[in-house]
Write a protein that holds these residues in place. Structure first.
Motif, PDB file in Angstrom:
ATOM      1  N   ALA A 282     -38.334   2.681 -37.438  1.00 14.55           N
ATOM      2  CA  ALA A 282     -37.855   2.420 -36.081  1.00 14.55           C
ATOM      3  C   ALA A 282     -36.737   3.387 -35.718  1.00 14.55           C
ATOM      4  O   ALA A 282     -36.692   3.919 -34.604  1.00 14.55           O
ATOM      5  CB  ALA A 282     -37.377   0.969 -35.960  1.00 14.55           C
ATOM      6  N   ARG A 283     -35.848   3.615 -36.662  1.00 12.02           N
ATOM      7  CA  ARG A 283     -34.780   4.603 -36.450  1.00 12.02           C
ATOM      8  C   ARG A 283     -35.360   5.968 -36.094  1.00 12.02           C
ATOM      9  O   ARG A 283     -34.894   6.643 -35.168  1.00 12.02           O
ATOM     10  CB  ARG A 283     -33.935   4.709 -37.712  1.00 12.02           C
ATOM     11  N   ASP A 284     -36.389   6.386 -36.815  1.00  8.92           N
ATOM     12  CA  ASP A 284     -36.968   7.713 -36.612  1.00  8.92           C
ATOM     13  C   ASP A 284     -37.715   7.831 -35.287  1.00  8.92           C
ATOM     14  O   ASP A 284     -37.856   8.936 -34.756  1.00  8.92           O
ATOM     15  CB  ASP A 284     -37.923   8.046 -37.765  1.00  8.92           C
ATOM     16  N   LEU A 285     -38.197   6.702 -34.776  1.00  9.24           N
ATOM     17  CA  LEU A 285     -39.019   6.734 -33.564  1.00  9.24           C
ATOM     18  C   LEU A 285     -38.212   6.602 -32.274  1.00  9.24           C
ATOM     19  O   LEU A 285     -38.740   6.861 -31.200  1.00  9.24           O
ATOM     20  CB  LEU A 285     -40.051   5.605 -33.624  1.00  9.24           C
ATOM     21  N   GLU A 286     -36.963   6.199 -32.384  1.00  6.62           N
ATOM     22  CA  GLU A 286     -36.156   5.990 -31.178  1.00  6.62           C
ATOM     23  C   GLU A 286     -36.033   7.287 -30.393  1.00  6.62           C
ATOM     24  O   GLU A 286     -35.662   8.326 -30.946  1.00  6.62           O
ATOM     25  CB  GLU A 286     -34.763   5.484 -31.551  1.00  6.62           C
ATOM     26  N   PRO A 287     -36.342   7.246 -29.089  1.00  8.03           N
ATOM     27  CA  PRO A 287     -36.318   8.489 -28.305  1.00  8.03           C
ATOM     28  C   PRO A 287     -34.917   8.974 -27.974  1.00  8.03           C
ATOM     29  O   PRO A 287     -34.704  10.174 -27.787  1.00  8.03           O
ATOM     30  CB  PRO A 287     -37.079   8.101 -27.033  1.00  8.03           C
ATOM     31  N   ASP A 288     -33.958   8.073 -27.887  1.00 11.40           N
ATOM     32  CA  ASP A 288     -32.619   8.467 -27.458  1.00 11.40           C
ATOM     33  C   ASP A 288     -31.576   7.921 -28.427  1.00 11.40           C
ATOM     34  O   ASP A 288     -31.511   8.324 -29.569  1.00 11.40           O
ATOM     35  CB  ASP A 288     -32.357   7.961 -26.025  1.00 11.40           C
ATOM     36  N   GLU A 289     -30.763   6.992 -27.932  1.00  7.22           N
ATOM     37  CA  GLU A 289     -29.703   6.396 -28.750  1.00  7.22           C
ATOM     38  C   GLU A 289     -30.270   5.304 -29.662  1.00  7.22           C
ATOM     39  O   GLU A 289     -31.341   4.752 -29.400  1.00  7.22           O
ATOM     40  CB  GLU A 289     -28.623   5.795 -27.840  1.00  7.22           C
ATOM     41  N   PRO A 290     -29.562   4.972 -30.751  1.00 11.35           N
ATOM     42  CA  PRO A 290     -29.997   3.852 -31.594  1.00 11.35           C
ATOM     43  C   PRO A 290     -30.169   2.581 -30.774  1.00 11.35           C
ATOM     44  O   PRO A 290     -29.368   2.289 -29.893  1.00 11.35           O
ATOM     45  CB  PRO A 290     -28.842   3.720 -32.607  1.00 11.35           C
ATOM     46  N   ASP A 291     -31.225   1.842 -31.056  1.00 17.48           N
ATOM     47  CA  ASP A 291     -31.624   0.684 -30.257  1.00 17.48           C
ATOM     48  C   ASP A 291     -31.485  -0.578 -31.114  1.00 17.48           C
ATOM     49  O   ASP A 291     -32.294  -0.829 -32.011  1.00 17.48           O
ATOM     50  CB  ASP A 291     -33.073   0.870 -29.800  1.00 17.48           C
ATOM     51  N   LEU A 292     -30.454  -1.385 -30.838  1.00 19.13           N
ATOM     52  CA  LEU A 292     -30.193  -2.565 -31.656  1.00 19.13           C
ATOM     53  C   LEU A 292     -31.340  -3.558 -31.584  1.00 19.13           C
ATOM     54  O   LEU A 292     -31.741  -4.129 -32.606  1.00 19.13           O
ATOM     55  CB  LEU A 292     -28.884  -3.234 -31.220  1.00 19.13           C
ATOM     56  N   TRP A 293     -31.885  -3.812 -30.402  1.00 24.80           N
ATOM     57  CA  TRP A 293     -32.977  -4.777 -30.284  1.00 24.80           C
ATOM     58  C   TRP A 293     -34.176  -4.342 -31.122  1.00 24.80           C
ATOM     59  O   TRP A 293     -34.794  -5.156 -31.815  1.00 24.80           O
ATOM     60  CB  TRP A 293     -33.393  -4.939 -28.820  1.00 24.80           C
ATOM     61  N   LEU A 294     -34.524  -3.074 -31.054  1.00 24.27           N
ATOM     62  CA  LEU A 294     -35.665  -2.579 -31.821  1.00 24.27           C
ATOM     63  C   LEU A 294     -35.409  -2.705 -33.315  1.00 24.27           C
ATOM     64  O   LEU A 294     -36.285  -3.154 -34.078  1.00 24.27           O
ATOM     65  CB  LEU A 294     -35.946  -1.122 -31.454  1.00 24.27           C
ATOM     66  N   ARG A 295     -34.218  -2.349 -33.754  1.00 28.13           N
ATOM     67  CA  ARG A 295     -33.936  -2.395 -35.186  1.00 28.13           C
ATOM     68  C   ARG A 295     -33.837  -3.828 -35.692  1.00 28.13           C
ATOM     69  O   ARG A 295     -34.254  -4.130 -36.820  1.00 28.13           O
ATOM     70  CB  ARG A 295     -32.668  -1.598 -35.504  1.00 28.13           C
ATOM     71  N   LEU A 296     -33.297  -4.736 -34.891  1.00 23.79           N
ATOM     72  CA  LEU A 296     -33.291  -6.145 -35.280  1.00 23.79           C
ATOM     73  C   LEU A 296     -34.710  -6.680 -35.397  1.00 23.79           C
ATOM     74  O   LEU A 296     -35.038  -7.425 -36.332  1.00 23.79           O
ATOM     75  CB  LEU A 296     -32.496  -6.972 -34.266  1.00 23.79           C
ATOM     76  N   ALA A 297     -35.564  -6.312 -34.457  1.00 26.93           N
ATOM     77  CA  ALA A 297     -36.957  -6.761 -34.507  1.00 26.93           C
ATOM     78  C   ALA A 297     -37.664  -6.201 -35.742  1.00 26.93           C
ATOM     79  O   ALA A 297     -38.436  -6.905 -36.397  1.00 26.93           O
ATOM     80  CB  ALA A 297     -37.686  -6.338 -33.235  1.00 26.93           C
TER      81      ALA A 297
END
Length: 483
Positions: A282-297
């Protein structure tokens, strides 16, 4: 220990040059240093400001963290004549905050934080020297200082050595340090993630022995550290430290349960290792800034598996409906960690929907695409990223095939969105029009009629108002007959 009189001891030539550039990088520090020195007070850049400057980590965006011999009252008086704004929300802990231009600055009186047994908040005692202040800090890499305005480098505990080798250790005995503030054990895992460092064995062993002490720390402080860990450069490694030390048992027990779900005798992948891989993906796929919701999921997407695991007679293992069980568990865990409602709802929805793509894997009809977009709503992009991150198979052909299918889905979504405005998927008639046409008053019937038209819209595509009214008449007539 390195003498505070050695301005560049232990620094590489590049770090010494970087330290010299502090004068230009942080003119605010020099100005404040001159102001405090004129008042007979000491002032030092400390903590993350020094560490990140030496690491060249976003120096232009760094806030300034300083320690001083001045009391908060003296600091406030000196800074009020210099800063654009000054506030005292942290004054009871010795901190006076200010803003100068675009830079935020915190000046804290030399101090030491001590915890009474069972206390959830520190008792602050002000100190007299920078040596004592650095002695009480969490890790050696955060126990370096630079005196201003003359920019003298101070490193009493080998922080530059540990920074260069990527080691996390405490300035004092780790058990004493962790007793003073048990949150430092979670910060150990956080810095593993943020700095891609590794714990000193003695420091990690102390955290493992003392893990239960984290229960004395307020939930909000633990949650904030967990957020920083997840948003770091190596979240999987940081999470693994939480598990190895036993901290996860008290902070995030579901992660600990995933490790216990390992079963080398049966044919299913390691759920714990898979989860850490999904977080890193998920970290590698984020297009911009780190995304807390995505990483929590990503972290929580499979927490329902231990409760739903079934081992069948032929040795196969299934986890039926683990996404639904996991969603309920996610909501409970995030509420216990005191996350805001928006985060709880968003992450819970992503966990619940994380297998939705595979439901339609064999055929994406137009209606299936519409329903997928409708159910995902504003979480659509995150859901697709989570689906991609969830692919951790070592079978490259299988992984490529799944990723291509996700590409095809996203292309279909773009096509249908252009044709049908999927981002505004709704029936041709609104509630007022439904009431006018059927001659009914506001109430549950209006919602039933609207949902009926929405289902038709999803299944069949766009409808004109006349077509919608005709379908509404048919639905109404059938409903009247049933009554």
């Amino acid at each position: 220990m390195m003498s505070s009189s050695e301005p560049h001891g232990g620094l590489t030539p590049d770090q010494a040059a970087q330290l010299g550039r502090l004068v230009d990088v942080f003119p605010e520090a020099r100005e404040l240093g001159e102001l405090f020195a004129a008042a007979g007070q000491e002032l030092y850049l400390v903590g993350g400001t020094v560490r990140d400057t030496l690491l060249r980590r976003g120096v232009d965006r760094l806030d300034l963290d300083l320690a001083t011999s001045a009391t908060p009252e003296i600091s406030e008086k000196l800074m009020s004549s210099w800063a654009d704004n000054v506030w005292l929300t942290g004054a009871r802990f010795g901190t006076v905050s200010a803003r100068k231009g675009g830079r935020q600055i915190e000046v804290t009186t030399y101090r030491s934080d001590d915890y009474e047994p069972g206390s959830r908040h520190p008792e602050v005692t002000f100190g007299d020297t920078i040596d004592g202040d650095l002695h009480r800090r969490d890790f050696t890499i955060n126990a370096m200082a630079v005196k201003v305005p003359d920019f003298l480098f101070v490193d009493l505990f080998g922080g530059i050595r540990d920074l260069n080798s990527g080691v996390l250790r405490t300035p004092t005995d780790p058990e004493v340090s962790f007793s003073d503030d048990p949150l430092r054990m979670v910060r150990l895992a956080r810095f593993v993630s943020v700095l891609d460092a590794r714990p000193d064995p003695a420091t990690e062993a102390a955290a493992a022995r003392m893990a239960e002490a984290i229960t004395t720390i307020s939930t909000e402080r633990v949650r904030d550290e967990l957020d920083k860990l997840l948003l770091g450069a190596e979240p999987g490694r940081g999470l693994d430290v939480l598990v190895r030390t036993g901290l996860a048992t008290h902070v995030l027990p579901e992660l600990d349960h995933l490790r216990a779900c390992r079963d080398p005798l049966h044919r299913h992948k390691d759920v714990y290792a898979h989860t850490l891989a999904v977080v890193d993906n998920a970290r590698d796929l984020e297009p911009d800034e780190p995304d807390l919701w995505l990483r929590l999921a990503a972290l929580l997407h499979d927490i329902g598996k231990p409760k739903t695991r079934r081992i069948h007679g032929d040795g196969t293992v299934t986890f039926h409906h683990h996404e639904l069980v996991g969603a309920r568990m996610t909501r409970t865990r995030l509420r216990e960690l005191r996350y805001d409602n928006a985060t709880v709802d968003a992450v819970t929805s992503l966990v619940e929907m994380h297998l939705r793509f595979h439901t339609y894997y064999l055929g994406w009809t137009d209606s299936a695409v519409r329903r997928y977009v409708r159910d995902a709503g504003p979480l659509l992009k995150r859901l697709n990223l989570l689906t991609r991150a969830d692919v951790t198979t070592r079978n490259e052909r299988k992984a490529d095939r799944i990723q291509r299918r996700i590409d095809e889905l996203e292309e279909r979504i773009v096509e249908l969105t252009e044709q049908e405005e999927l981002d505004r998927l709704r029936p041709a008639l609104d509630g007022n029009q439904i009431m006018d046409h059927l001659g009914i008053e506001p109430g549950p019937l209006v919602g039933e009629a609207w949902n009926h038209l929405l289902e038709l819209r999803i299944e069949n595509g766009p409808m004109t108002e006349d077509e919608a009214r005709a379908e509404l008449d048919r639905w109404w007539a059938e409903r009247q007959q049933d009554d």
